[in-house]
Design an enzyme around this catalytic site. Structure first.
Site, short mmCIF file in Angstrom:
data_model
loop_
_atom_site.label_atom_id
_atom_site.label_comp_id
_atom_site.label_asym_id
_atom_site.label_seq_id
_atom_site.Cartn_x
_atom_site.Cartn_y
_atom_site.Cartn_z
N HIS A 22 -5.52 -28.98 -35.59
CA HIS A 22 -6.59 -28.17 -35.25
C HIS A 22 -7.43 -28.62 -34.00
O HIS A 22 -8.88 -28.50 -34.30
CB HIS A 22 -7.19 -27.57 -36.60
CG HIS A 22 -6.45 -27.02 -37.66
ND1 HIS A 22 -5.76 -25.79 -37.42
CD2 HIS A 22 -6.09 -27.65 -38.61
CE1 HIS A 22 -4.95 -25.85 -38.23
NE2 HIS A 22 -5.16 -26.66 -39.44
N LYS A 81 0.78 -1.13 0.07
CA LYS A 81 0.06 0.02 -0.04
C LYS A 81 0.80 1.31 -0.09
O LYS A 81 0.53 2.22 -0.83
CB LYS A 81 -0.97 0.23 1.13
CG LYS A 81 -1.65 1.15 1.44
CD LYS A 81 -2.41 1.25 2.73
CE LYS A 81 -3.32 2.42 2.98
NZ LYS A 81 -4.29 2.76 2.17
#
Length: 522
Positions: free
Chosen positions: A286, A150
């Site tokens: 594929h 923070k």
């Protein structure tokens, strides 16, 4: 000429550099701790440390002030409270402004410029041992990381041992931490606490329920060559606690950088061959199989899989469920192959595969394993489901035609059913003698999938069996299979026209088995 990527990064402006005068260390993983602390001390930093960390440093001959001298109390509640004290968090959260300095002085606290924490290893907690879970949930460490992150404008925060060395290098080079470094480290700390909380939430939600909400954080493991297309960026993010037998745990031994499509094909291929206890080979193109087979040897299985559709096998991805020997590897490199994945390779196999230096060769350190969840995105959301792990129950198979399949047909039906699970729906698989001879996948109609499989098989369809991932809505698919010479069919059943479909099979002398299990794969 130096490219922009290779140009040296200039030092940040002096005003953004914060020297480390005081560091707070509290780690459960002591990897690199002594070396890191020694470097900080050599650069003039004072070390504050929690009990176990302080003892480790003292044993190494390093000066470290126990945190209790600052807080005035020892660990409470059997160690559950060590760092939760205003003097600690004020020193981390204070800004470098007069009002905050005055409050620190009144509290008897001191500013802290660096916080290094490694959390209790909750991720190592066994799901079946909940009594361990509470003791491995870190509270103070998470709070320290969040407080330091923070206040990243002034405080550097480290949450993993691999961050130590780069930070020491920067301190030696510039005399402090830069704003960019502190921001980057803060982001990593928040990512760590998010992942930690997600692991705890997942543990407490149980293995059988869909979590509410679904909380997941994943580290980036590998940027990929590109996404589905070269203009799309992509990366691999392993799921937390990915099992050793998963694709995410694979090690690339050689070859070009992997792409998004490579990994999709490799995953399908690897999980397909994991369906079989016998030597098995699969070739994926594929995202759907173009050939799969089992055999007495791995080389025989691969040869049969490639023969299933030799045209489509060119440029495919190969998976093998045994250590690859020289003979199998020699066959693999006969044609162009994008990638091969297996549990291991002999020296002869590595030598053969190395003749194709662009070939991506991956080794998975454990047996094939499925993820806990399958996850896909849709517009504005995420779809989550359990993996499809349901196998056939031999006792539940229901023969619905006058003719029952022979033992040979049953073996091929079971084989085809397992392969069909990995073909895109609508999917039809024709197989004979433990090998595919024709696959129709991704078709918008069931009869279209049958016709595609029959075209791929040609004359090999005669005497083959057929597996369908979903029921036949009309008899036309069965009629098309009969014209091609198919002798037995396995399908889920459940159509409103089941009686018509079964009658068609009986009319053609086809043995039909109904499973009650559907295997759609979209």
């Amino acid at each position: 000429m130096t490219s922009p990527q290779d140009a040296p990064v200039p030092d940040p402006p002096p005003s953004t550099v914060v020297p480390v005068r005081r560091a707070l260390l509290s780690v459960s993983d002591t990897t690199g701790l002594v070396e890191f602390a020694r470097a900080l001390v050599q650069m003039g930093a004072q070390i504050l440390a929690t009990g176990g960390t302080a003892r480790t440093l003292h044993q190494a001959g390093l000066a470290a002030t126990p945190l209790q001298t600052l807080t005035g109390f020892t660990d409470l509640l059997d160690g559950r409270i060590k760092t939760l004290h205003p003097a600690v968090f004020a020193g981390i959260l204070a800004r470098d402004v007069p009002a905050h300095r005055e409050q620190l002085q009144a509290l008897g606290a001191v500013p802290v410029d660096l916080v290094a924490v490694s959390l209790y290893p909750f991720e190592s907690c066994a799901p079946g041992r909940p009594e361990e879970a509470a003791d491995l949930i870190d509270v103070g460490g998470v709070a320290l990381l969040r407080a330091a992150a923070k206040n990243w404008e002034r405080v550097a925060v480290l949450c993993a041992p691999e961050q130590y060395a780069p930070l020491v290098d920067e301190l030696r080079r510039t005399g402090g931490t830069s704003m960019d470094t502190r921001r980057r480290l803060a982001a990593a700390a928040f990512a760590r606490t998010a992942a930690y909380d997600a692991a705890i939430a997942g543990f407490l939600s149980g293995a059988d329920a869909l979590p509410v909400p679904f909380v997941l954080t994943c580290p980036q493991a590998m940027p990929l060559r590109y996404g589905e297309n070269p203009h799309q960026r992509a990366a691999l993010y392993p799921l937390p606690a990915a099992p050793a037998g998963s694709l995410a745990a694979a090690v690339q031994l050689q070859g070009k950088k992997l792409s998004y499509n490579n990994l999709l094909d490799l995953d399908s291929a690897w999980r397909l061959v994991g369906e079989f206890p016998e030597p098995a080979a699969a070739i994926i193109k594929h995202a759907t199989p173009c050939g799969a087979a089992i055999g007495p040897t791995l080389a025989a299985a691969y040869a049969a899989a490639r023969a299933g559709d030799p045209v489509s096998a060119f440029g495919g991805v190969v998976a093998l469920n045994r250590e690859v020997d020289g003979a199998t590897a020699e066959a693999v490199v006969e044609i162009f192959t994008e990638a091969v994945i297996a549990p291991g390779y002999t020296e002869a196999a590595r030598a053969a595969l190395s003749r194709r230096p662009a070939l991506r060769v991956l080794q998975v350190p454990g047996p094939t394993s499925a993820p806990r969840w399958e996850i896909r995105t849709v517009g504005g959301g995420v779809l989550v489901q359990e993996p499809d792990l349901l196998d056939l129950d031999e006792q539940a198979l229901h023969v619905v035609t006058p003719r029952a399949p022979s033992a040979e047909e049953v073996a091929d039906l079971r084989f085809a059913w397992r392969v069909c699970k990995w073909a895109r729906s609508n999917a039809i698989v024709l197989a004979r003698s433990g090998a595919t001879v024709g696959i129709g996948a991704g078709q918008p109609s069931r009869v279209g999938a049958v016709e595609a499989a029959v075209r791929a098989a040609g004359d090999r369809a005669r005497g083959a069996v057929l597996a369908s991932d979903g029921f036949f809505p009309f008899r036309d698919g069965v009629d098309a299979a009969a014209r091609a010479g198919v002798t037995a069919i396995i399908q889920p059943g459940g159509s409103v026209r089941d009686a018509e479909v079964i009658a068609a099979a009986a009319e053609h002398g086809i043995a039909m088995v109904v499973t009650g299990i559907r295997h759609f794969r979209h």
